[in-house]
Design a protein around this motif. Structure first.
Motif, short mmCIF file in Angstrom:
data_model
loop_
_atom_site.label_atom_id
_atom_site.label_comp_id
_atom_site.label_asym_id
_atom_site.label_seq_id
_atom_site.Cartn_x
_atom_site.Cartn_y
_atom_site.Cartn_z
N GLY A 125 -58.17 -39.18 -3.60
CA GLY A 125 -58.69 -39.70 -2.34
C GLY A 125 -58.89 -41.20 -2.38
O GLY A 125 -58.58 -41.91 -1.40
N VAL A 126 -59.41 -41.72 -3.48
CA VAL A 126 -59.60 -43.18 -3.60
C VAL A 126 -58.26 -43.89 -3.48
O VAL A 126 -58.12 -44.90 -2.78
CB VAL A 126 -60.29 -43.52 -4.94
CG1 VAL A 126 -60.24 -45.03 -5.19
CG2 VAL A 126 -61.73 -43.04 -4.93
N ALA A 127 -57.23 -43.34 -4.17
CA ALA A 127 -55.90 -43.95 -4.09
C ALA A 127 -55.34 -43.88 -2.68
O ALA A 127 -54.76 -44.85 -2.17
CB ALA A 127 -54.96 -43.25 -5.08
N GLY A 128 -55.51 -42.72 -2.02
CA GLY A 128 -55.01 -42.59 -0.65
C GLY A 128 -55.74 -43.50 0.33
O GLY A 128 -55.12 -44.11 1.21
N PHE A 129 -57.05 -43.58 0.17
CA PHE A 129 -57.86 -44.43 1.03
C PHE A 129 -57.44 -45.90 0.90
O PHE A 129 -57.16 -46.58 1.90
CB PHE A 129 -59.33 -44.26 0.66
CG PHE A 129 -60.29 -45.13 1.42
CD1 PHE A 129 -60.55 -44.91 2.76
CD2 PHE A 129 -60.96 -46.17 0.78
CE1 PHE A 129 -61.45 -45.71 3.46
CE2 PHE A 129 -61.87 -46.96 1.47
CZ PHE A 129 -62.11 -46.73 2.81
N ALA A 130 -57.37 -46.39 -0.34
CA ALA A 130 -56.99 -47.79 -0.56
C ALA A 130 -55.54 -48.03 -0.17
O ALA A 130 -55.20 -49.06 0.43
CB ALA A 130 -57.22 -48.16 -2.03
N GLY A 131 -54.66 -47.07 -0.52
CA GLY A 131 -53.25 -47.23 -0.18
C GLY A 131 -53.02 -47.25 1.33
O GLY A 131 -52.22 -48.05 1.84
N GLY A 132 -53.71 -46.37 2.05
CA GLY A 132 -53.57 -46.34 3.50
C GLY A 132 -54.03 -47.63 4.15
O GLY A 132 -53.39 -48.13 5.09
N LEU A 133 -55.11 -48.18 3.66
CA LEU A 133 -55.60 -49.45 4.19
C LEU A 133 -54.61 -50.58 3.92
O LEU A 133 -54.41 -51.47 4.76
CB LEU A 133 -56.96 -49.79 3.57
CG LEU A 133 -58.14 -48.93 4.06
CD1 LEU A 133 -59.37 -49.18 3.18
CD2 LEU A 133 -58.47 -49.26 5.51
N THR A 134 -54.01 -50.56 2.74
CA THR A 134 -53.03 -51.58 2.41
C THR A 134 -51.81 -51.49 3.33
O THR A 134 -51.31 -52.50 3.83
CB THR A 134 -52.60 -51.45 0.94
OG1 THR A 134 -53.75 -51.54 0.09
CG2 THR A 134 -51.61 -52.54 0.56
N VAL A 135 -51.32 -50.26 3.54
CA VAL A 135 -50.19 -50.07 4.46
C VAL A 135 -50.55 -50.57 5.86
O VAL A 135 -49.76 -51.26 6.52
CB VAL A 135 -49.80 -48.58 4.50
CG1 VAL A 135 -48.80 -48.31 5.63
CG2 VAL A 135 -49.21 -48.14 3.16
N ALA A 136 -51.76 -50.21 6.33
CA ALA A 136 -52.18 -50.64 7.67
C ALA A 136 -52.31 -52.16 7.75
O ALA A 136 -51.91 -52.77 8.75
CB ALA A 136 -53.51 -49.98 8.02
N GLY A 137 -52.86 -52.78 6.70
CA GLY A 137 -53.04 -54.23 6.73
C GLY A 137 -51.73 -55.00 6.71
O GLY A 137 -51.66 -56.12 7.23
N LEU A 138 -50.68 -54.42 6.12
CA LEU A 138 -49.38 -55.09 6.04
C LEU A 138 -48.41 -54.59 7.10
O LEU A 138 -47.25 -55.02 7.11
CB LEU A 138 -48.78 -54.86 4.65
CG LEU A 138 -49.58 -55.39 3.45
CD1 LEU A 138 -48.92 -54.99 2.15
CD2 LEU A 138 -49.73 -56.91 3.54
#
Length: 458
Positions: free
Chosen positions: A75-88
């Motif tokens: 979940g931590v990886a998905g949460f951080a990864g999703g935010l990174t995708v959204a930010g870029l």
């Protein structure tokens, strides 16, 4: 010392999930305008909500069967990864994909944290831990808008998304240190058949909630269709008897849904009513909401110190929630002084602050080893879906009554009073919970089984 590090890590994770939930709502108008995807604006929210429902159901059983560490770090990886995708994201479609991943990851984190609390902390510390969790949700609502505004104006909206993964790494390192050596390896439950079907019902539930969201602007067909879908799908994700308020865990889950739905549906309309109907400035209306946030945090702190019994927390909290909504409803009339809005929302915030963490504690108390994840996921799914239904229905009433603020408060008052009626049923007949009476250590003895499989229809 290790438990202090664990507590700090848990609270950090909850705070980050809460901050991003609030931050995205503030930044999304700017995001949609820049990416040119206003027609997909709603999907950025409903997509994340749908993913969170699926993640909550899957994460609950995953944590019970395999232990909470795997779903937590996934979940931590998905949460951080999703935010990174959204930010870029170069387009709105990519941003929605990031939001979907973020919602799924955040849900895994949330439900895994409940299992960590159940397996690491002694039961007498559960009220204090959940009071910290509640405060971790409240504080971002007070400081967040200013932070998001500054970041958006100085660095750009992308950094609203990109800064949180950086903070997540820091929080994850603290959490990793606290988790070392804790009794979390392995599950406490056998894998059960039908998990894939339950995930399927979670998807159907998310679709129903999404239909209600899209129908809340007056499209009655979508609203009714969404409600029909939820009546079929949602009971399969909740403890048997939830919709009829059976004693024990079903009433705990039902009360959490009713209280959350009443509070959030009323909160949505408060600033609109105060600004448009009563002429307050944005700042003055914001101070009303801040008052409720402060008392929510204070009441959660009192719950953590076990100032009142569990019975008192639920009854007094439900009564104050209903009273606050009732008084705020009177402010819609010009004959009533608008200043009454401040004490009204202070009372409302105190009520939900007593209820919210107490229901989290009761959920773990009513869960056998190997059931904490399943029951915690049911609690969170019920809260999310009840809130979506409440906001959708009250929005439709508001539109149908041509800006009828009173209709929103009337509907949420009914929900709060229903919660007050079922609050005593959160305990077994003749029992008031393990800490309901001062110093009591008697086990809960619900008249109806509180541990029936959550995939059974209510």
């Amino acid at each position: 010392m290790k438990r202090k590090a664990l507590t700090a890590g848990l609270v950090a994770m909850v705070s980050l999930v809460a901050f991003e939930y609030m931050a995205v709502a503030i930044a999304m108008p700017v995001v949609a305008k820049e990416l040119g995807g206003l027609e997909l604006y709603g999907l950025a929210f409903s997509g994340a909500m749908a993913a969170s429902v699926v993640g909550t159901v899957l994460g609950g059983r995953w944590a019970d069967v395999r232990g909470p560490l795997a779903p937590l770090w996934t979940g931590v990886a998905g949460f951080a990864g999703g935010l990174t995708v959204a930010g870029l994201a170069p387009s709105m479609e990519v941003l929605i994909a990031g939001r979907f991943l973020q919602g799924f990851g955040g849900a895994l984190v949330s439900v895994a944290l409940y299992v960590v609390v159940a397996r690491v902390y002694p039961e007498e510390l559960h009220p204090r831990i959940f009071s910290l969790f509640a405060t971790a949700w409240v504080v971002p609502s007070m400081a967040g808008p200013a932070i998001v505004g500054v970041v958006t104006e100085t660095l750009g909206w992308r950094w609203v998304f990109l800064l949180v993964p950086i903070l997540t790494v820091a929080g994850g390192l603290v959490l990793l240190r606290g988790l070392a050596g804790q009794p979390l390896a392995g599950g406490q439950s056998e894998a059960e058949p039908g998990l894939l079907g339950k995930v399927g019902w979670a998807v159907v539930t998310a679709v129903g909630a999404g239909l209600m969201q899209y129908g809340s602007d007056g499209r009655l067909v979508l609203l009714v269709a969404g409600l029909a879908v939820l009546l079929v799908a949602l009971p399969r994700l909740l403890p048997a008897g939830t919709l009829r308020a059976a004693r024990g865990l079903p009433s705990v889950v039902g009360l959490r849904g009713l209280a959350s739905g009443a509070f959030f549906a009323a909160e949505v309309i408060v600033p609109l009513m105060l600004i448009q109907a009563r002429g307050l400035s944005t700042l003055a209306a914001g101070l009303v909401l801040m008052g409720g946030s402060l008392t929510w945090s204070f009441a959660s702190w009192l719950q953590g110190r076990q100032t009142f019994s569990q019975v008192t927390n639920l009854r007094l909290g439900s009564a104050m929630l209903a009273l606050g909504i009732l008084v705020m409803g009177t402010v819609t009339f010009t004959a009533v002084p608008v200043a009454l809005a401040y004490p009204a929302w202070i009372v409302t915030g105190f009520g939900i602050g007593l209820l919210y963490p107490t229901l989290s504690v009761l959920t773990l108390e009513l869960s056998a080893p190997g059931e904490q994840g399943r029951n915690s996921s049911a609690l969170q799914v019920g809260e999310s879906v009840f809130s979506v239904v409440a906001v959708a229905v009250t929005s439709a009433l508001f539109t149908a009554a041509h800006s009828g603020y009173w209709t929103v408060y009337a509907a949420t008052l009914v929900m709060a009073l229903a919660g007050l009626a079922i609050a005593p049923r959160s305990f077994g007949r003749g029992s008031f919970g393990r800490r309901a009476a001062s110093g009591s250590a008697d086990p809960v003895a619900p008249a109806e089984p509180a541990r029936e499989p959550v995939n059974r229809p209510a």
